[in-house]
Design a protein around this motif. Structure first.
Motif, mmCIF file in Angstrom:
data_model
loop_
_atom_site.group_PDB
_atom_site.id
_atom_site.type_symbol
_atom_site.label_atom_id
_atom_site.label_comp_id
_atom_site.label_asym_id
_atom_site.label_seq_id
_atom_site.Cartn_x
_atom_site.Cartn_y
_atom_site.Cartn_z
ATOM 1 N N SER A 30 -16.621 18.138 -22.042
ATOM 2 C CA SER A 30 -15.744 17.057 -21.581
ATOM 3 C C SER A 30 -14.685 16.722 -22.628
ATOM 4 O O SER A 30 -13.534 16.413 -22.273
ATOM 5 C CB SER A 30 -16.568 15.819 -21.228
ATOM 6 N N LEU A 31 -15.035 16.780 -23.906
ATOM 7 C CA LEU A 31 -14.050 16.544 -24.958
ATOM 8 C C LEU A 31 -12.973 17.628 -24.950
ATOM 9 O O LEU A 31 -11.776 17.340 -25.121
ATOM 10 C CB LEU A 31 -14.735 16.488 -26.328
ATOM 11 N N PHE A 32 -13.401 18.880 -24.733
ATOM 12 C CA PHE A 32 -12.436 19.972 -24.632
ATOM 13 C C PHE A 32 -11.505 19.768 -23.442
ATOM 14 O O PHE A 32 -10.275 19.921 -23.557
ATOM 15 C CB PHE A 32 -13.177 21.307 -24.521
ATOM 16 N N LEU A 33 -12.069 19.417 -22.294
ATOM 17 C CA LEU A 33 -11.257 19.195 -21.102
ATOM 18 C C LEU A 33 -10.362 17.971 -21.267
ATOM 19 O O LEU A 33 -9.253 17.930 -20.705
ATOM 20 C CB LEU A 33 -12.162 19.012 -19.879
ATOM 21 N N PHE A 34 -10.805 16.989 -22.025
ATOM 22 C CA PHE A 34 -9.991 15.808 -22.280
ATOM 23 C C PHE A 34 -8.707 16.190 -23.016
ATOM 24 O O PHE A 34 -7.607 15.740 -22.662
ATOM 25 C CB PHE A 34 -10.792 14.798 -23.102
ATOM 26 N N VAL A 35 -8.853 17.041 -24.026
ATOM 27 C CA VAL A 35 -7.674 17.507 -24.769
ATOM 28 C C VAL A 35 -6.791 18.367 -23.879
ATOM 29 O O VAL A 35 -5.559 18.236 -23.884
ATOM 30 C CB VAL A 35 -8.108 18.281 -26.030
ATOM 31 N N MET A 36 -7.396 19.244 -23.066
ATOM 32 C CA MET A 36 -6.618 20.105 -22.183
ATOM 33 C C MET A 36 -5.891 19.296 -21.110
ATOM 34 O O MET A 36 -4.770 19.632 -20.713
ATOM 35 C CB MET A 36 -7.524 21.143 -21.530
ATOM 36 N N ALA A 37 -6.527 18.226 -20.625
ATOM 37 C CA ALA A 37 -5.878 17.383 -19.616
ATOM 38 C C ALA A 37 -4.618 16.735 -20.170
ATOM 39 O O ALA A 37 -3.645 16.518 -19.439
ATOM 40 C CB ALA A 37 -6.848 16.309 -19.123
ATOM 41 N N ILE A 38 -4.628 16.401 -21.443
ATOM 42 C CA ILE A 38 -3.439 15.837 -22.069
ATOM 43 C C ILE A 38 -2.418 16.924 -22.380
ATOM 44 O O ILE A 38 -1.211 16.697 -22.339
ATOM 45 C CB ILE A 38 -3.832 15.080 -23.355
ATOM 46 N N SER A 39 -2.891 18.125 -22.644
ATOM 47 C CA SER A 39 -2.006 19.219 -23.041
ATOM 48 C C SER A 39 -1.220 19.797 -21.870
ATOM 49 O O SER A 39 -0.049 20.145 -22.000
ATOM 50 C CB SER A 39 -2.820 20.326 -23.714
ATOM 51 N N VAL A 40 -1.852 19.896 -20.705
ATOM 52 C CA VAL A 40 -1.264 20.592 -19.563
ATOM 53 C C VAL A 40 -0.386 19.640 -18.761
ATOM 54 O O VAL A 40 -0.714 18.469 -18.561
ATOM 55 C CB VAL A 40 -2.376 21.165 -18.663
ATOM 56 N N ALA A 313 -17.380 13.007 -15.486
ATOM 57 C CA ALA A 313 -16.185 13.088 -16.330
ATOM 58 C C ALA A 313 -15.630 14.503 -16.351
ATOM 59 O O ALA A 313 -14.411 14.708 -16.272
ATOM 60 C CB ALA A 313 -16.529 12.625 -17.750
ATOM 61 N N ILE A 314 -16.508 15.502 -16.438
ATOM 62 C CA ILE A 314 -16.073 16.898 -16.457
ATOM 63 C C ILE A 314 -15.360 17.261 -15.145
ATOM 64 O O ILE A 314 -14.273 17.857 -15.158
ATOM 65 C CB ILE A 314 -17.269 17.833 -16.697
ATOM 66 N N LEU A 315 -15.962 16.895 -14.025
ATOM 67 C CA LEU A 315 -15.403 17.273 -12.727
ATOM 68 C C LEU A 315 -14.031 16.636 -12.503
ATOM 69 O O LEU A 315 -13.092 17.303 -12.054
ATOM 70 C CB LEU A 315 -16.361 16.852 -11.614
ATOM 71 N N LEU A 316 -13.901 15.358 -12.849
ATOM 72 C CA LEU A 316 -12.630 14.689 -12.590
ATOM 73 C C LEU A 316 -11.553 15.124 -13.583
ATOM 74 O O LEU A 316 -10.379 15.241 -13.209
ATOM 75 C CB LEU A 316 -12.825 13.173 -12.641
ATOM 76 N N LEU A 317 -11.929 15.369 -14.828
ATOM 77 C CA LEU A 317 -10.955 15.885 -15.791
ATOM 78 C C LEU A 317 -10.457 17.268 -15.371
ATOM 79 O O LEU A 317 -9.256 17.550 -15.409
ATOM 80 C CB LEU A 317 -11.576 15.957 -17.187
ATOM 81 N N ALA A 318 -11.388 18.142 -14.968
ATOM 82 C CA ALA A 318 -11.002 19.487 -14.537
ATOM 83 C C ALA A 318 -10.132 19.420 -13.287
ATOM 84 O O ALA A 318 -9.124 20.136 -13.179
ATOM 85 C CB ALA A 318 -12.246 20.333 -14.283
ATOM 86 N N SER A 319 -10.500 18.570 -12.332
ATOM 87 C CA SER A 319 -9.723 18.451 -11.098
ATOM 88 C C SER A 319 -8.321 17.928 -11.376
ATOM 89 O O SER A 319 -7.335 18.417 -10.817
ATOM 90 C CB SER A 319 -10.444 17.526 -10.116
ATOM 91 N N ASP A 320 -8.218 16.939 -12.246
ATOM 92 C CA ASP A 320 -6.907 16.376 -12.566
ATOM 93 C C ASP A 320 -6.024 17.396 -13.276
ATOM 94 O O ASP A 320 -4.816 17.477 -13.016
ATOM 95 C CB ASP A 320 -7.086 15.132 -13.440
ATOM 96 N N THR A 321 -6.624 18.194 -14.148
ATOM 97 C CA THR A 321 -5.848 19.220 -14.853
ATOM 98 C C THR A 321 -5.340 20.283 -13.890
ATOM 99 O O THR A 321 -4.167 20.673 -13.925
ATOM 100 C CB THR A 321 -6.708 19.871 -15.953
ATOM 101 N N VAL A 322 -6.219 20.749 -13.014
ATOM 102 C CA VAL A 322 -5.814 21.770 -12.040
ATOM 103 C C VAL A 322 -4.779 21.219 -11.076
ATOM 104 O O VAL A 322 -3.845 21.928 -10.674
ATOM 105 C CB VAL A 322 -7.055 22.291 -11.285
ATOM 106 N N ALA A 323 -4.912 19.946 -10.699
ATOM 107 C CA ALA A 323 -3.972 19.346 -9.749
ATOM 108 C C ALA A 323 -2.548 19.339 -10.287
ATOM 109 O O ALA A 323 -1.588 19.334 -9.512
ATOM 110 C CB ALA A 323 -4.402 17.915 -9.411
#
Length: 356
Positions: A30-40, A313-323
């Motif tokens: 989730s921490l990794f996806l948190f950074v990626m969500a901000i990056s993408v 948290a993982i599912l929503l972070l991943a979904s938001d990044t892909v969206a």
């Protein structure tokens, strides 16, 4: 072999350690996806620069503004909403002893959406705008949350009434949820019918659950309610374990089943109301995440509740990044992705379960 009092057998300790490792691995992911969500996004920011900015070492003013004003509150909202919906779902499934229970399937999310729409259009809790980028602004989130909570509690009361009927099966509960969803969806359509063009666009836009509308002003309320609700569910983990074994067994162990069920559903409704009122309807998170975690670490509520929170948290972070990248430069509402991802995953989990 003699065991001293309080000594834990090695096999059982290894069993517990495995569950803890899975949860810690999920936190790291989730921490990794948190950074990626901000990056993408429309402006790609290197993950290393994102980490440096969050730690206060960035020298790029342009990226600082993008991160702190736009993407960071959105990522934090995704974490909070994912945790809240997931723990509300796992609590409902245990309290009602129904594996299909969740704020979405039981109609509670639809009830909250109707309440929020009433507060926005009828009570004037939102400023209706005609711009495409931001058609609605919640000017009074506390009023919106209160009205959404009242309608969530109305739906919760019906669910609790059905749960007390002797012989009520999971199928009856799901059918009740479908009926409630249809009822409150009809209410939303009624409001839409008598709305003007700007109001209609605003209501339709609002019902698409999306963390992209999150602002720093919303986060304290969401964090407080979701955090308090999560702590309450964790504090009652042993009660939920007892209820999982049956109401009679739980009562024999000294659990006040009626009180635990009423308070637990109230807290779950409040958590769902806050998320729905501020972000819109985001489905399948509370339904799918607990089942995914059960397949990994089992039914023990001591680990299932925090594990479901991490998975949400993982599912929503991943979904938001892909969206944000799947149809770039357009940004899809995160609820679209959770529905596309959640429905097939849940069908797969059901198929695996019945196959066993």
């Amino acid at each position: 072999m003699h065991l001293d009092e309080g000594t834990i057998p090695k096999d059982y300790q290894a069993y517990l350690d495995r569950k803890v490792r899975w949860i810690l691995l999920g936190i790291a992911l989730s921490l990794f996806l948190f950074v990626m969500a901000i990056s993408v996004g429309a402006v790609a920011i290197p993950p290393l620069d994102v980490a440096q900015t969050l730690l206060g070492f960035s020298s790029s003013v342009k990226w600082d503004r993008i991160i702190w004003n736009i993407r960071l509150p959105q990522a934090i909202a995704a974490v909070i909403a994912g945790v809240g919906l997931a723990v509300a779902g796992v609590a409902m499934q245990s309290i009602l002893r129904n594996p299909l229970a969740s704020p979405f399937t039981l109609g509670i999310s639809s009830a909250g959406a109707f309440g929020a729409a009433v507060s926005v259009i009828v009570l004037g809790a939102g400023r209706i705008q005609s711009t495409v980028a931001n058609p609605i602004t919640i000017s009074n989130p506390y009023l919106t949350t209160t009205v959404a909570f009242l309608f969530c509690m109305l739906a919760t009361g019906v669910i609790l009434l059905i749960s007390h009927i002797k012989g009520a099966s999971p199928e009856v509960m799901v059918l009740t949820g479908i009926a409630l969803s249809s009822l409150f969806s009809a209410g939303v359509m009624f409001l839409q019918y008598f709305s003007n063009d700007a109001q209609l666009a605003a209501v339709v836009f609002w019902t698409f659950g999306d963390v992209g509308r999150a602002t720093w002003d919303m986060l304290p309320l969401m964090a407080f309610v979701v955090g308090a609700g999560t702590l309450y569910f964790i504090a009652n983990r042993w009660n939920y374990n007892a209820i999982d074994a049956g109401d009679e067994t739980a009562q024999g162990l000294g659990v006040n089943v009626s009180r635990v069920r009423l308070v637990g559903m109230t807290v779950a409704a409040l958590v769902s109301a806050v998320v729905v009122a501020l972000l819109g309807v985001i489905g399948f998170v509370g339904l799918v995440c607990p089942h995914m975690v059960r397949r990994i670490i089992g039914d023990d509520q001591r680990f299932l509740i925090p594990g479901s929170a991490v998975m949400g948290a993982i599912l929503l972070l991943a979904s938001d990044t892909v969206a944000r990248v799947i149809v770039a430069p357009y940004v899809l509402p995160v609820a679209v992705l959770t529905a596309f991802m959640g429905a097939p995953v849940f069908i797969f989990l059901l198929f695996r379960g019945y196959k066993r």
